[in-house]
Design a protein around this motif. Sequence first.
Motif, short mmCIF file in Angstrom:
data_model
loop_
_atom_site.label_atom_id
_atom_site.label_comp_id
_atom_site.label_asym_id
_atom_site.label_seq_id
_atom_site.Cartn_x
_atom_site.Cartn_y
_atom_site.Cartn_z
N PHE A 34 -12.12 -1.52 1.87
CA PHE A 34 -12.12 0.00 2.50
C PHE A 34 -11.06 0.97 1.63
N LEU A 35 -11.52 2.11 2.62
CA LEU A 35 -10.96 2.93 1.67
C LEU A 35 -10.70 4.39 3.14
N ASN A 36 -8.86 3.71 3.04
CA ASN A 36 -8.32 4.88 3.86
C ASN A 36 -8.59 4.25 4.75
N GLY A 37 -8.58 2.58 5.33
CA GLY A 37 -8.81 1.94 6.24
C GLY A 37 -10.20 2.00 7.08
N ARG A 38 -11.28 2.96 6.32
CA ARG A 38 -12.52 2.36 6.60
C ARG A 38 -13.23 1.49 6.00
N LYS A 39 -14.18 0.66 7.24
CA LYS A 39 -14.22 -0.08 6.25
C LYS A 39 -15.69 1.03 5.46
N GLY A 46 -6.30 -6.22 -3.79
CA GLY A 46 -6.24 -5.52 -4.33
C GLY A 46 -6.53 -4.28 -3.78
N PHE A 47 -5.51 -3.18 -4.92
CA PHE A 47 -5.21 -1.63 -4.62
C PHE A 47 -5.64 -0.97 -5.35
N VAL A 48 -6.92 0.47 -5.11
CA VAL A 48 -7.19 1.37 -5.57
C VAL A 48 -6.49 2.24 -5.39
N TYR A 49 -5.69 3.74 -5.71
CA TYR A 49 -5.99 4.66 -4.93
C TYR A 49 -5.82 6.11 -5.98
N GLU A 97 -7.32 8.88 -1.66
CA GLU A 97 -8.07 8.30 -1.73
C GLU A 97 -7.76 6.67 -1.91
N MET A 98 -7.23 5.72 -1.08
CA MET A 98 -6.39 4.00 -0.74
C MET A 98 -8.04 3.65 -0.52
N GLU A 102 0.55 -0.94 0.27
CA GLU A 102 -0.35 -0.35 0.10
C GLU A 102 0.95 1.30 -0.11
N ALA A 103 1.84 1.21 0.92
CA ALA A 103 2.94 2.47 0.97
C ALA A 103 3.54 2.88 -0.36
#
Length: 262
Positions: free
Chosen positions: A135-140, A115-118, A124-125, A11-12
């Motif tokens: 999740f979106l920025n760690g929020r479900k 999966g990651f979409v930035y 917004e991750m 993610e980083a």
Amino acid sequence: MNTRELIEKAEALVRNTGLFIKEELGKVTASDIEAKALNSLVSYVDKEAEKMLVSGLLELTPDCGFITEEDTPDDDSKEMVWIIDPLDGTTNFLRQIPHFSVSVAFRVNDIIQLGFVYNIMLDEMFSAGNGHGAFLNGRKISVSTIELFNETIIATGFPYENRDTLPFVEILQSIMIQGRGIRRFGSAALDLAFVAAGRIDAYYECCINRWDVAAGIIIVKEAGGKISDFSGGDNYDDGKEIVATNALIHDQLLAIIQKHNV
């Protein structure tokens, strides 16, 4: 390396790649742009972003293969494969339309696990892990609860080639008449992420590539959505046909597409 550490480092890396892309916004000149195919553009930004991702992911998972959009040779014979679109929405980026993304998926034994979409310009991750939610920025996050088709917002995209041989106008017309609105944003990965977050209720497209949709597919599924091809089957992960919805309107959208897609 355990799964949590892999997720954090991947993610980083995706985020840092997005920051590089953002820094280059407005710097690309006409001489920097190549036409890969009809209506398909690429610049040094796409290529450098891919190099950043590939080199970083190789450090995390040395014995892995890649499926990418640009110059990295495809190798999907490995147990672990990263599927990468370094800059989804290149045309938007080149025209400084602030809607483009980085898309990265991790496949193990033919099953997408991460999966990651930035969403670069909004920081917004969107992310998901197989069986662990989206999740979106760690929020479900979860898909919308819209059931009535006349309340739906639906996104789509147009293929680069063969635009005159597919029934776009007829499908668009039916959706515009029966739904609340239709959008064409220009980044398939973000379209899928927006379905997962409940911002739009569905997305459909054909003639795109697996790197456009691989990360978004797992994010939609983990957010409670449904995905199929235009026939309602499972032949969607190659990007040739994909319908992604909140599940509640899936059959209704398929009926419209199938009516015209003969």
